[in-house]
Design an enzyme around this catalytic site. Structure first.
Site, PDB file in Angstrom:
ATOM      1  N   ASP A 140     143.511  67.996  38.463  1.00 49.78           N
ATOM      2  CA  ASP A 140     143.304  66.747  39.190  1.00 49.78           C
ATOM      3  C   ASP A 140     142.675  67.085  40.552  1.00 49.78           C
ATOM      4  OD1 ASP A 140     143.426  64.442  40.591  1.00 49.78           O
ATOM      5  OD2 ASP A 140     145.551  64.012  40.179  1.00 49.78           O
ATOM      6  N   LYS A 170     125.059  65.926  48.216  1.00 53.98           N
ATOM      7  CA  LYS A 170     124.930  64.646  48.905  1.00 53.98           C
ATOM      8  C   LYS A 170     125.508  63.527  48.031  1.00 53.98           C
ATOM      9  CE  LYS A 170     122.317  61.883  47.285  1.00 53.98           C
ATOM     10  NZ  LYS A 170     121.522  61.196  46.268  1.00 53.98           N
ATOM     11  N   HIS A 184     118.602  68.301  47.534  1.00 51.39           N
ATOM     12  CA  HIS A 184     117.743  69.084  46.638  1.00 51.39           C
ATOM     13  C   HIS A 184     116.256  68.957  46.978  1.00 51.39           C
ATOM     14  CE1 HIS A 184     117.331  65.356  44.201  1.00 51.39           C
ATOM     15  NE2 HIS A 184     116.233  65.898  43.736  1.00 51.39           N
ATOM     16  N   LYS A 205     112.508  71.851  46.943  1.00 52.32           N
ATOM     17  CA  LYS A 205     111.245  71.658  46.203  1.00 52.32           C
ATOM     18  C   LYS A 205     110.146  72.492  46.864  1.00 52.32           C
ATOM     19  CE  LYS A 205     112.335  66.937  44.706  1.00 52.32           C
ATOM     20  NZ  LYS A 205     112.121  66.674  43.295  1.00 52.32           N
ATOM     21  N   GLU A 259     110.427  55.623  41.341  1.00 57.52           N
ATOM     22  CA  GLU A 259     110.969  56.118  40.071  1.00 57.52           C
ATOM     23  C   GLU A 259     110.776  55.057  38.998  1.00 57.52           C
ATOM     24  OE1 GLU A 259     114.706  58.655  40.520  1.00 57.52           O
ATOM     25  OE2 GLU A 259     114.988  57.108  42.041  1.00 57.52           O
ATOM     26  N   HIS A 270     117.178  62.311  51.201  1.00 54.31           N
ATOM     27  CA  HIS A 270     115.879  62.879  50.811  1.00 54.31           C
ATOM     28  C   HIS A 270     114.730  62.390  51.706  1.00 54.31           C
ATOM     29  CE1 HIS A 270     118.232  64.027  47.473  1.00 54.31           C
ATOM     30  NE2 HIS A 270     118.061  62.972  46.723  1.00 54.31           N
ATOM     31  N   LYS A 299     113.789  52.003  42.177  1.00 55.11           N
ATOM     32  CA  LYS A 299     113.964  52.347  40.765  1.00 55.11           C
ATOM     33  C   LYS A 299     113.227  51.311  39.926  1.00 55.11           C
ATOM     34  CE  LYS A 299     118.088  55.091  41.148  1.00 55.11           C
ATOM     35  NZ  LYS A 299     117.528  56.438  41.003  1.00 55.11           N
TER      36      LYS A 299
HETATM   37  C1  BG6 Z   1     119.215  61.860  43.535  1.00 54.61           C
HETATM   38  C2  BG6 Z   1     119.574  60.395  43.477  1.00 54.61           C
HETATM   39  O1  BG6 Z   1     119.726  62.454  44.690  1.00 54.61           O
HETATM   40  O2  BG6 Z   1     117.790  61.990  43.533  1.00 54.61           O
HETATM   41  C3  BG6 Z   1     118.976  59.751  42.250  1.00 54.61           C
HETATM   42  O3  BG6 Z   1     120.991  60.254  43.457  1.00 54.61           O
HETATM   43  C4  BG6 Z   1     117.486  59.991  42.189  1.00 54.61           C
HETATM   44  O4  BG6 Z   1     119.262  58.350  42.211  1.00 54.61           O
HETATM   45  C5  BG6 Z   1     117.165  61.475  42.378  1.00 54.61           C
HETATM   46  O5  BG6 Z   1     117.019  59.552  40.927  1.00 54.61           O
HETATM   47  C6  BG6 Z   1     115.671  61.684  42.525  1.00 54.61           C
HETATM   48  O6  BG6 Z   1     115.391  63.067  42.540  1.00 54.61           O
HETATM   49  P1  BG6 Z   1     113.983  63.605  42.060  1.00 54.61           P
HETATM   50  O7  BG6 Z   1     114.013  65.071  42.357  1.00 54.61           O
HETATM   51  O8  BG6 Z   1     113.899  63.300  40.584  1.00 54.61           O
HETATM   52  O9  BG6 Z   1     112.968  62.866  42.843  1.00 54.61           O
END
Ligand code: BG6
Length: 479
Positions: free
Chosen positions: A86, A139, A169, A173, A207, A231, A327
Site C-alpha cells: 500500500d 510530473k 520528459h 528529447k 495531439e 513541458h 488533445k
Molecule cells: C504527458 C502528459 O506528460 O505528456 C500527456 O501527461 C501527454 O497528457 C504527453 O499526452 C505528451 O508527451 P509527448 O512526448 O508525446 O509529446
C-alpha cells in the site's frame, strides 16, 4: 553510477509505455551497470515474481510495440522483482520493502503526486534514502503552488534537494537539447535573440490522442496543469532564459528561474483577450469517428489551452509568446517557431512587402525531430525577368540516427549518474505554479469556461490568432 532502480507505479501506463522500454533499450546498448536491477513496486498483488514478469512483458509489448527491443526486454525482466504494498502508508511501505541499497539506489515515483510524500517517508523509514540514494519524481509536482510547496517541504525532510530529481520528459528529447546547442553555440543566433529582432514566439503541442482512459486524473488537472505548467514552460525557459555562464545544473536552473519569475501574471481583466480554454466534443480524427471528452461529475476542465504570455524583462518586452496545446486536434505536431521581424527596408517588386515571409526558426519535436531556418532567396535566372524572392527552407537537422531514443533513456542515465542539469529544481517548479495559479484564478474570476470544439479541428475558433501563422491558415480552412 547507481545500480538499483526502484520503480513505484510499476503497473501504470507510464511504466509499460515508456519506463520499462527505456530501461530495456539502455540495457541493450550496454549503458547500464553490470549489476543493474529493477525493483518494481505497486499496489496490485501477483502470485509470484514470475507472474508479474509475464504480465509486464506482455503489457510492454502491447503498449510500446517496436519501441521496446524484445531481447533486451527479456533480459531486463530477468533482473526484475516485484513487491505489492500500500503506497499511501509509510509504515506498511517501510516494512514491505525488502531491498538492500548496496550499489546505489534510485527510487522513481511514477505515481500521482498525492503519493509522493507517503512513499518518500516510507523510503526514509526503511533507510532507503540514506546517502547516496536518490529520489526521482515524475510530473506533476502537486496541483497548484500550495500543494507543490507542501510536497517540496515534506520531501526536503526526507532527502536533501541535491539528491532530488524532478523529471520532465521534454527535457530528455534530443531536439530540446539541440535547442540549447543552437541558441548558445551560434553567433548568428546570439546576435538576434531579443526583442530587437524577434517578432513572436510560438510553442505548440498538438495531439490527436484524446484523454483515453485517464479521465480520473485529467478531470482534476486539465491541459493547463498537465502540459503548460511543465513541458511548455520548460520549452519557454530554454528559449527565453539569459545565456548561462556555464552549463552546470544550478547556473542553468537559476537562469530558467529568472525567466519564470518574469512571466506576467494573467488577471481577470486580461483573461478573455490573452487566453482561450476549450474542450473537445465528438468529431473525426485521422478518418476515425471519436467521442467527446466526458467530464467527471461536478468538474469543468479544459482539454485545450491557448495563452499569450509576456515576459517582463529587457530582452523580451513586447514579444508575445503564444502557448497552445490541445488533445484531439487535427494533427500531431509539437513545434517551436521563432518568427523574426520583417527586414527594415524592402527592395523587391515580387513579392510585395506584405506578402514576404519573415525569417523563421522552426524547431519540430513531433512527429519528426528537425530544425529548419526559413530564409528568402531569389530564383536568379535571366528568364525570370524581375528579381522574385521565394521562401527557402534551410534544413539544419543532423542526419537521422539509426533510432530515435525515448526521452526517458537520457534522463534515467543522468539520474543514475547524479547529473541534475536536465531536472527541475524545487524553486523552478514553484515559480511555474505561481504563474499557472494566476491563470486559474483569472479564469475563475472572469468566468472563462471551456469552449467546445470539434475533435479533429484546431481548437475553438476564438483561438485561431494564437496558432502559429502557418497553422492559422489551415485552421481557417477547416473551420
Ligand atoms: C504527458 C502528459 O506528460 O505528456 C500527456 O501527461 C501527454 O497528457 C504527453 O499526452 C505528451 O508527451 P509527448 O512526448 O508525446 O509529446
Amino acid at each position: 553510477m547507481h545500480e538499483q532502480f526502484l520503480l513505484f507505479g510499476a503497473t501504470g501506463d507510464l511504466a509499460a509505455g515508456q519506463v520499462v522500454p527505456a530501461l530495456a533499450n539502455l540495457l541493450r546498448d550496454r549503458l547500464l551497470p553490470h549489476g543493474f536491477r529493477l525493483h518494481a513496486v505497486a499496489k496490485t498483488r501477483f502470485d509470484s515474481n514470475e507472474a508479474f514478469r509475464n504480465w509486464l512483458g506482455e503489457r510492454v509489448s502491447k503498449r510500446a510495440g517496436d519501441a521496446a527491443d524484445a531481447d533486451a526486454l527479456r533480459e531486463l525482466l530477468k533482473r526484475t522483482d516485484y513487491t505489492a504494498v500500500d503506497l499511501s502508508r509509510p509504515e506498511a511501505l517501510a516494512a514491505g520493502l525488502d531491498i538492500k541499497s548496496e550499489g546505489g539506489l534510485l527510487s522513481y515515483l511514477a505515481v500521482p503526486p498525492d503519493l509522493f510524500v507517503p512513499i518518500a517517508q516510507g523510503l526514509k523509514q526503511a533507510g532507503l534514502l540514506d546517502d547516496p540514494a536518490r529520489l526521482l519524481l515524475e510530473k506533476p509536482i502537486g496541483r497548484d503552488l500550495a500543494s507543490a510547496r507542501a510536497i517540496n517541504a515534506a520531501i526536503a525532510q526526507c532527502v536533501p534537494e541535491s539528491r532530488v530529481f524532478r523529471l520532465d520528459h521534454y527535457l530528455g528529447k534530443a531536439t530540446v537539447q539541440n535547442l540549447l546547442a543552437m541558441r548558445f553555440g551560434n553567433t548568428l543566433l546570439e546576435a538576434v535573440w531579443s526583442r530587437r529582432w524577434i517578432e513572436r514566439v510560438d510553442i505548440l503541442v498538438a495531439e490527436t490522442a484524446g484523454v483515453d482512459g485517464r479521465e480520473q486524473y485529467y478531470s482534476h488537472y486539465g491541459a493547463l496543469r498537465d502540459m503548460v505548467q511543465n513541458h511548455m514552460l520548460q520549452l519557454l525557459c530554454l528559449i527565453a532564459m539569459e545565456p548561462p555562464s556555464a552549463l552546470d545544473a544550478d547556473t542553468v536552473r537559476d537562469n530558467k528561474l529568472m525567466a519564470l519569475r518574469a512571466l506576467r501574471p494573467l488577471t481577470a481583466d486580461t483573461a478573455a483577450s490573452e487566453s482561450v480554454r476549450g474542450v473537445y466534443q465528438s468529431g473525426v480524427v485521422g478518418a476515425q469517428a471519436v467521442g467527446g471528452f466526458t467530464q467527471l461529475e461536478g468538474q469543468s476542465i479544459e482539454t485545450f489551452v491557448a495563452l499569450r504570455a509576456h515576459i517582463d524583462n529587457w530582452r523580451w518586452a513586447g514579444v508575445p509568446f503564444h502557448l497552445v496545446t490541445g488533445k484531439r486536434l487535427a494533427e500531431r505536431s509539437t513545434q517551436v517557431v521563432v518568427t523574426f521581424k520583417p527586414v527594415s527596408h524592402w527592395l523587391f517588386e515580387k513579392p510585395q512587402r506584405q506578402q514576404a515571409l519573415p525569417n523563421r526558426l522552426l524547431i519540430r519535436l513531433q512527429p519528426e525531430e528537425n530544425i529548419e531556418l526559413q530564409l528568402m532567396s531569389s530564383l536568379a535566372g535571366p528568364e525570370w525577368g524581375a528579381m522574385e524572392l521565394q521562401p527557402l527552407p534551410l534544413d539544419l537537422s543532423m542526419p537521422p540516427t539509426r533510432r530515435r531514443r525515448i526521452a526517458y533513456e537520457r534522463l534515467f542515465l543522468d539520474a543514475l549518474n547524479g547529473r541534475s542539469a536536465l531536472f527541475v529544481r524545487d524553486d523552478e517548479v514553484e515559480a511555474a505554479w505561481r504563474w499557472i495559479d494566476s491563470i486559474d484564478n483569472a479564469w475563475r474570476d472572469a468566468g472563462c469556461e471551456a469552449i467546445p470544439y470539434v475533435a479533429g479541428s484546431w481548437g475553438p475558433q476564438q483561438a485561431q490568432a494564437f496558432l502559429p501563422q502557418s497553422l492559422a491558415r489551415a485552421a481557417r480552412a477547416l473551420a
